[in-house]
Structures are given as structure tokens and as C-alpha cells.
Design a protein around this motif. Structure first.
Motif, PDB file in Angstrom:
ATOM      1  N   LEU A  45      51.469  25.754  47.889  1.00 33.48           N
ATOM      2  CA  LEU A  45      50.515  25.800  46.781  1.00 33.48           C
ATOM      3  C   LEU A  45      50.463  24.464  46.033  1.00 33.48           C
ATOM      4  CD1 LEU A  45      51.103  29.378  45.330  1.00 33.48           C
ATOM      5  CD2 LEU A  45      49.169  28.569  46.699  1.00 33.48           C
ATOM      6  N   LEU A  58      48.279  22.347  48.151  1.00 34.90           N
ATOM      7  CA  LEU A  58      46.888  22.745  47.997  1.00 34.90           C
ATOM      8  C   LEU A  58      46.314  22.215  46.685  1.00 34.90           C
ATOM      9  CD1 LEU A  58      44.407  24.353  48.988  1.00 34.90           C
ATOM     10  CD2 LEU A  58      45.379  26.353  47.829  1.00 34.90           C
ATOM     11  N   SER A  59      47.088  22.238  45.617  1.00 34.68           N
ATOM     12  CA  SER A  59      46.581  21.763  44.324  1.00 34.68           C
ATOM     13  C   SER A  59      46.330  20.255  44.325  1.00 34.68           C
ATOM     14  CB  SER A  59      47.518  22.165  43.183  1.00 34.68           C
ATOM     15  OG  SER A  59      48.736  21.479  43.262  1.00 34.68           O
ATOM     16  N   LYS A 113      40.839  23.597  47.352  1.00 35.39           N
ATOM     17  CA  LYS A 113      41.291  24.710  46.505  1.00 35.39           C
ATOM     18  C   LYS A 113      40.085  25.384  45.849  1.00 35.39           C
ATOM     19  CE  LYS A 113      44.609  25.696  42.776  1.00 35.39           C
ATOM     20  NZ  LYS A 113      43.943  25.979  41.519  1.00 35.39           N
ATOM     21  N   GLU A 114      39.182  24.594  45.317  1.00 36.69           N
ATOM     22  CA  GLU A 114      38.009  25.143  44.637  1.00 36.69           C
ATOM     23  C   GLU A 114      37.104  25.910  45.601  1.00 36.69           C
ATOM     24  OE1 GLU A 114      34.134  23.443  42.337  1.00 36.69           O
ATOM     25  OE2 GLU A 114      36.036  22.433  41.928  1.00 36.69           O
ATOM     26  N   GLN A 124      38.064  27.589  48.262  1.00 43.49           N
ATOM     27  CA  GLN A 124      38.708  28.886  48.478  1.00 43.49           C
ATOM     28  C   GLN A 124      38.528  29.785  47.259  1.00 43.49           C
ATOM     29  OE1 GLN A 124      42.480  29.543  50.503  1.00 43.49           O
ATOM     30  NE2 GLN A 124      42.675  27.336  50.847  1.00 43.49           N
ATOM     31  N   GLU A 125      38.697  29.228  46.059  1.00 40.01           N
ATOM     32  CA  GLU A 125      38.531  30.023  44.837  1.00 40.01           C
ATOM     33  C   GLU A 125      37.113  30.585  44.739  1.00 40.01           C
ATOM     34  OE1 GLU A 125      41.850  27.776  42.040  1.00 40.01           O
ATOM     35  OE2 GLU A 125      39.794  27.038  42.050  1.00 40.01           O
ATOM     36  N   LYS A 166      48.963  25.143  39.906  1.00 41.31           N
ATOM     37  CA  LYS A 166      49.118  25.470  41.329  1.00 41.31           C
ATOM     38  C   LYS A 166      48.607  26.864  41.667  1.00 41.31           C
ATOM     39  CE  LYS A 166      53.943  26.743  40.749  1.00 41.31           C
ATOM     40  NZ  LYS A 166      54.556  25.935  39.729  1.00 41.31           N
ATOM     41  N   PHE A 175      45.056  32.820  48.250  1.00 38.79           N
ATOM     42  CA  PHE A 175      44.763  31.686  49.128  1.00 38.79           C
ATOM     43  C   PHE A 175      45.350  31.954  50.509  1.00 38.79           C
ATOM     44  CE2 PHE A 175      45.181  29.376  44.965  1.00 38.79           C
ATOM     45  CZ  PHE A 175      43.854  29.004  44.847  1.00 38.79           C
TER      46      PHE A 175
END
Length: 190
Positions: free
Chosen positions: A13, A16-17, A23-24, A26-27, A54, A155
Motif C-alpha cells: 500500500l 501504491l500511494s 491509486k486514484e 482504482q479508487e 496509504k 485495492f
């Protein structure tokens, strides 16, 4: 076992951050699934967290809930693993806890029976909805007599793990997971 899984996923994580675009995407994909779900559409009061960097960014979730006229509650933690949810909008005063989490300072408690949908955080998730949390046990205790719907926003870096759940572990009802091939550059809910 859980400790090793937690350590590995937290490393993933953190990585990923460091790629905010990925990340965005996936969000956005996960939130689009959530907002189209019956769970979300029927809920009037949502319980969620104020996420750390994270974690899954809950800002858009909160914005959407408020835009739809839903009530939002975020947790405050107390001694002995106790946690309650308190009213939140972006005007509420916050304080930083020793865990590094922001919590509302108000006294507008939302009782457990008023929360229709609880978005449960976690570090790792099994396919059947069990989770490895951050180790405080707050959600395990809170969920023991929670009657509303539960889900988690997950995620792909948090999935693919198996372990033997403990007696006190309770699964969430629904995992909203990133569909990598369907990740959207822009959310469909704006």
C-alpha cells in the motif's frame, strides 16, 4: 500469520500511494461500483473513516454521500478498544490521534442502530470477506452486534491472501474490489 500478511500488504500500500494516478484510478473504479450498489442507494446514514495517505481515500465517498443528502459518521476511539461514530461534514473540527488518524471533536454521536452502511477499513482481505485490520481490534468489537450492512473498499494489492479466521473475526458482507481492466480515468459519479 496475520502479522506477516499485515506487514507485506502495508508495504504494498505504501508503494501504491507513491503512484497516485494508479491509486486514484482504482479508487474511482471501486467507488463507481459502490455508488451503483443497492447497499449504497438504500443507505441514509454511512459510517466511514477519514483515511490516512496509504489507505483508500474516503474524501470522494464522503462528498458523494453529503451531495446525496446522506448523513456521514466517522469514528472516534476511546480506551479499551471502544469506538463510536460521530457526525461529520467538512466543517467539523478534527484532532489528530496518537495513531495518526483524524477524528471529529464534536459530541454529535450517531448510535450504532442508526448506521445503515458501515464501510469497514482493513489491510488485507480474504475472498470470503474476512479482514486483517491494523491490529487495534476496534472494528471487530464494533461489529459484534452491528445490524446494518457492511462493505469494504479493496485495492488489488490487498487481496489474494488466506488465513484461518479467529473466533471473534466477522466478515464484511460485500467487497468492492478494483477491476484492473476496467479502471476509469474519470469517475462516473461526478
Amino acid at each position: 500469520m496475520k502479522k506477516d500478511i499485515r506487514k507485506k500488504v502495508l508495504t504494498n500500500l505504501n508503494l501504491l500511494s507513491q503512484t497516485p494516478d494508479k491509486k486514484e484510478k482504482q479508487e474511482n473504479n471501486i467507488l463507481s461500483q459502490l455508488f451503483l450498489s443497492q447497499m449504497w442507494q438504500e443507505a441514509q446514514t454511512i459510517g466511514t473513516t477519514l483515511a490516512m495517505e496509504k489507505e483508500f481515500n474516503t474524501k470522494l465517498l464522503i462528498e458523494q454521500a453529503l451531495k446525496e443528502g446522506k448523513t456521514v459518521g466517522v469514528p472516534r476511539t476511546f480506551g479499551l478498544g471502544k469506538m463510536d461514530f460521530y457526525f461529520f461534514d467538512f466543517n467539523e473540527e478534527l484532532e489528530l490521534t496518537s495513531f495518526g488518524v483524524l477524528e471529529p471533536k464534536n459530541e454529535k454521536k450517531i448510535t450504532k442502530d442508526k448506521i445503515d452502511l458501515l464501510v469497514v477499513p482493513g489491510v488485507a482481505f480474504s475472498p470470503d470477506g474476512f479482514r486483517v485490520g491494523f491490529g487495534g481490534g476496534f472494528y471487530d468489537r464494533y461489529l459484534t452486534d452491528f445490524k446494518g450492512k457492511t462493505c469494504s473498499l479493496v485495492f488489488k494489492e490487498q487481496t489474494g491472501y488466506s488465513w484461518q479466521p479467529e473466533n471473534h473475526d466477522l466478515p464484511v458482507e460485500k467487497l468492492f474490489m478494483s477491476q484492473e481492466e476496467e479502471c476509469l480515468d474519470e469517475p462516473i459519479f461526478k
